[in-house]
Design a protein around this motif. Sequence first.
Motif, PDB file in Angstrom:
ATOM      1  N   LEU A  15       1.859  78.955  53.801  1.00  0.00           N
ATOM      2  CA  LEU A  15       1.030  78.687  54.961  1.00  0.00           C
ATOM      3  C   LEU A  15       0.539  79.840  55.455  1.00  0.00           C
ATOM      4  O   LEU A  15       1.124  81.049  55.440  1.00  0.00           O
ATOM      5  N   LYS A  16      -0.759  79.855  55.989  1.00  0.00           N
ATOM      6  CA  LYS A  16      -1.266  81.159  56.711  1.00  0.00           C
ATOM      7  C   LYS A  16      -0.333  81.749  58.023  1.00  0.00           C
ATOM      8  O   LYS A  16      -0.282  82.793  58.090  1.00  0.00           O
ATOM      9  N   MET A  17       0.447  80.616  58.575  1.00  0.00           N
ATOM     10  CA  MET A  17       1.217  81.117  59.590  1.00  0.00           C
ATOM     11  C   MET A  17       2.080  79.967  59.693  1.00  0.00           C
ATOM     12  O   MET A  17       2.224  78.967  59.368  1.00  0.00           O
ATOM     13  N   PRO A  18       3.502  80.347  60.350  1.00  0.00           N
ATOM     14  CA  PRO A  18       4.558  79.248  60.371  1.00  0.00           C
ATOM     15  C   PRO A  18       4.112  78.291  61.188  1.00  0.00           C
ATOM     16  O   PRO A  18       3.206  78.347  62.220  1.00  0.00           O
ATOM     17  N   PHE A  19       4.506  77.000  60.840  1.00  0.00           N
ATOM     18  CA  PHE A  19       3.840  75.733  61.782  1.00  0.00           C
ATOM     19  C   PHE A  19       5.115  75.086  62.043  1.00  0.00           C
ATOM     20  O   PHE A  19       6.116  74.691  61.245  1.00  0.00           O
ATOM     21  N   LYS A  20       5.099  74.649  63.544  1.00  0.00           N
ATOM     22  CA  LYS A  20       6.380  74.252  64.124  1.00  0.00           C
ATOM     23  C   LYS A  20       6.005  73.032  64.767  1.00  0.00           C
ATOM     24  O   LYS A  20       4.859  72.765  65.551  1.00  0.00           O
ATOM     25  N   THR A  21       6.772  71.946  64.659  1.00  0.00           N
ATOM     26  CA  THR A  21       6.880  70.723  65.336  1.00  0.00           C
ATOM     27  C   THR A  21       8.113  70.495  66.267  1.00  0.00           C
ATOM     28  O   THR A  21       9.049  71.119  65.775  1.00  0.00           O
ATOM     29  N   ALA A  22       8.209  69.298  66.597  1.00  0.00           N
ATOM     30  CA  ALA A  22       9.526  68.952  67.344  1.00  0.00           C
ATOM     31  C   ALA A  22      10.466  68.701  66.308  1.00  0.00           C
ATOM     32  O   ALA A  22      11.682  68.716  66.675  1.00  0.00           O
ATOM     33  N   LEU A  23      10.194  68.430  65.333  1.00  0.00           N
ATOM     34  CA  LEU A  23      11.053  68.188  64.036  1.00  0.00           C
ATOM     35  C   LEU A  23      11.561  69.448  63.335  1.00  0.00           C
ATOM     36  O   LEU A  23      12.611  69.209  62.523  1.00  0.00           O
ATOM     37  N   GLY A  24      11.057  70.494  63.616  1.00  0.00           N
ATOM     38  CA  GLY A  24      11.162  71.608  62.624  1.00  0.00           C
ATOM     39  C   GLY A  24       9.942  72.498  62.648  1.00  0.00           C
ATOM     40  O   GLY A  24       9.136  72.212  62.895  1.00  0.00           O
ATOM     41  N   SER A  25      10.498  73.704  61.823  1.00  0.00           N
ATOM     42  CA  SER A  25       9.126  74.667  61.544  1.00  0.00           C
ATOM     43  C   SER A  25       9.308  75.085  59.681  1.00  0.00           C
ATOM     44  O   SER A  25      10.332  74.651  59.440  1.00  0.00           O
ATOM     45  N   GLY A  26       8.401  75.405  59.459  1.00  0.00           N
ATOM     46  CA  GLY A  26       7.987  75.612  58.157  1.00  0.00           C
ATOM     47  C   GLY A  26       7.157  76.815  57.720  1.00  0.00           C
ATOM     48  O   GLY A  26       6.003  77.195  58.563  1.00  0.00           O
ATOM     49  N   ILE A 290      -6.149  58.045  59.681  1.00  0.00           N
ATOM     50  CA  ILE A 290      -5.648  58.651  58.383  1.00  0.00           C
ATOM     51  C   ILE A 290      -5.067  59.941  58.690  1.00  0.00           C
ATOM     52  O   ILE A 290      -5.815  60.921  59.367  1.00  0.00           O
ATOM     53  N   GLY A 291      -3.467  60.418  58.633  1.00  0.00           N
ATOM     54  CA  GLY A 291      -3.010  61.486  58.777  1.00  0.00           C
ATOM     55  C   GLY A 291      -2.668  62.123  57.463  1.00  0.00           C
ATOM     56  O   GLY A 291      -2.767  61.572  56.266  1.00  0.00           O
ATOM     57  N   CYS A 292      -1.949  63.084  57.553  1.00  0.00           N
ATOM     58  CA  CYS A 292      -1.343  63.974  56.469  1.00  0.00           C
ATOM     59  C   CYS A 292      -0.052  64.559  56.703  1.00  0.00           C
ATOM     60  O   CYS A 292       0.131  64.747  57.876  1.00  0.00           O
ATOM     61  N   MET A 293       0.615  65.248  55.725  1.00  0.00           N
ATOM     62  CA  MET A 293       1.836  66.003  55.898  1.00  0.00           C
ATOM     63  C   MET A 293       1.098  67.290  55.708  1.00  0.00           C
ATOM     64  O   MET A 293       0.446  67.938  56.841  1.00  0.00           O
ATOM     65  N   ALA A 294       1.245  67.976  54.480  1.00  0.00           N
ATOM     66  CA  ALA A 294       0.639  69.415  54.477  1.00  0.00           C
ATOM     67  C   ALA A 294       0.161  69.375  53.259  1.00  0.00           C
ATOM     68  O   ALA A 294       0.497  70.231  52.288  1.00  0.00           O
ATOM     69  N   GLU A 295      -0.660  68.330  52.678  1.00  0.00           N
ATOM     70  CA  GLU A 295      -1.127  68.319  51.285  1.00  0.00           C
ATOM     71  C   GLU A 295      -2.162  69.606  50.926  1.00  0.00           C
ATOM     72  O   GLU A 295      -2.782  69.674  51.932  1.00  0.00           O
ATOM     73  N   SER A 296      -2.381  69.602  49.546  1.00  0.00           N
ATOM     74  CA  SER A 296      -3.213  70.415  49.243  1.00  0.00           C
ATOM     75  C   SER A 296      -4.893  69.441  49.148  1.00  0.00           C
ATOM     76  O   SER A 296      -4.503  68.400  49.674  1.00  0.00           O
ATOM     77  N   ILE A 325      -2.525  79.364  52.389  1.00  0.00           N
ATOM     78  CA  ILE A 325      -3.185  80.740  51.919  1.00  0.00           C
ATOM     79  C   ILE A 325      -3.949  80.382  50.556  1.00  0.00           C
ATOM     80  O   ILE A 325      -5.050  80.897  50.497  1.00  0.00           O
ATOM     81  N   ASP A 326      -3.408  79.692  49.682  1.00  0.00           N
ATOM     82  CA  ASP A 326      -4.020  79.465  48.442  1.00  0.00           C
ATOM     83  C   ASP A 326      -4.675  77.998  48.320  1.00  0.00           C
ATOM     84  O   ASP A 326      -3.929  76.952  49.012  1.00  0.00           O
ATOM     85  N   ASP A 327      -5.535  77.867  47.323  1.00  0.00           N
ATOM     86  CA  ASP A 327      -6.259  76.501  47.214  1.00  0.00           C
ATOM     87  C   ASP A 327      -6.587  76.617  45.743  1.00  0.00           C
ATOM     88  O   ASP A 327      -7.517  77.012  45.161  1.00  0.00           O
ATOM     89  N   PRO A 328      -5.487  75.759  44.957  1.00  0.00           N
ATOM     90  CA  PRO A 328      -5.499  75.798  43.487  1.00  0.00           C
ATOM     91  C   PRO A 328      -6.403  74.506  43.121  1.00  0.00           C
ATOM     92  O   PRO A 328      -6.404  74.073  42.003  1.00  0.00           O
ATOM     93  N   ILE A 329      -7.201  73.989  43.931  1.00  0.00           N
ATOM     94  CA  ILE A 329      -7.502  72.550  43.726  1.00  0.00           C
ATOM     95  C   ILE A 329      -9.185  72.979  43.140  1.00  0.00           C
ATOM     96  O   ILE A 329      -9.994  73.476  43.887  1.00  0.00           O
TER      97      ILE A 329
END
Length: 368
Positions: A15-26, A290-296, A325-329
């Motif tokens: 990811l471009k920067m860490p992403f945090k929610t109430a469930l955790g961060s990544g 329509i939502g998403c997780m962190a899909e490409s 950061i990267d887009d392989p699609i």
Amino acid sequence: MRIVKAEIFKARIALKMPFKTALGSGQATETLFIRLHTDDGLVGMGEASYMGTVVGETLSTGAAAAVEYARLLLDKNPLALKPLTKQMRSLLPNNPTTRSALDMALYDIVGQAVGMPIYALLGGERRPLTTDMTIGIDTPEAMTRTARDYVDRGFSAIKIKLGTAYREDIERVSRIRAEVGDDIQLRVDANQGWDHVTALKVLRELSSLDIQYCEQPVPACDLEGITYLRQLSPVPIMADEAVFDQYDAFRLIKRESCDYINIKLAKSGGIDTAMSISSVAEAAGIKCMIGCMAESRLGLTASAHLASALDNIVFYDLDGAEMHIDDPIEGGLVYHHGGEIELPTAPGLGATIDQTFLDQLEKISVTS
């Protein structure tokens, strides 16, 4: 036509920067890419983006489940969508994210076989979609700066992650509203972070800030709590983690527990169940997002096809790939100014993955 080979690729996209929610961060998204090959030479693509705190799956467990699903699909006719999706759910009912990738690849094959993009295959048309942008949990000052950046880039809707301490959450939203003005739509998402008492207190405080809705304010298991909030909250309630399939949707709607429902392919197990959720909601007069997780952009393209086909889906949160950061699609949906989404018109999904990128990944092959 029959499926003769499945390829499973394990990927980690930073990811471009860490992403945090109430469930955790990544700092990265863990993703499984799927390729299904047919004896006619068609290749279907799919993606599973894992968020274990929501779905109970990880990249490792998902890869193992994908092998089992692939073995089930070998030598089967991919055009038999309904029987195959039912068989996959019966085989491993608690792996919806992994199943969604196989489901996606099947729809891709069918669309290619009949020469139709997935939105048309589902009986819909190519209509305008505009995504919001999401701000992860940070200090109120940092979140306000991010909101200003999004507005300067033309976005008209912003989703704000909350679900921490009462005062901090109030300050986050108050500062952002003051910064962006009254014309920007603000949505909040607590990701199950509050109890029902705190949630009501926060939402009453936020009611003067014109909040469009609040996603999953209380734990998914707290049906009494979300029903209580829906009755008393001045802010509309959207169910997210509480709805994985049409049965969950029916249960919450029957209890009058939500105003809206967030559909994600990674929760529902794919397009087939997602359509059932929307149908149940539509029958009750409940609009969906329509939502998403962190899909490409591969997985997001499938979600956008679904949203384009179903007019009961009126909110769009398809910003996951904007965080990578990267887009392989190659191919797939295209983001334009302000979050406008352009869908491909090629048959099937209309997206594939750069082979050079795939060649660097760990691969599992399943053949007849």
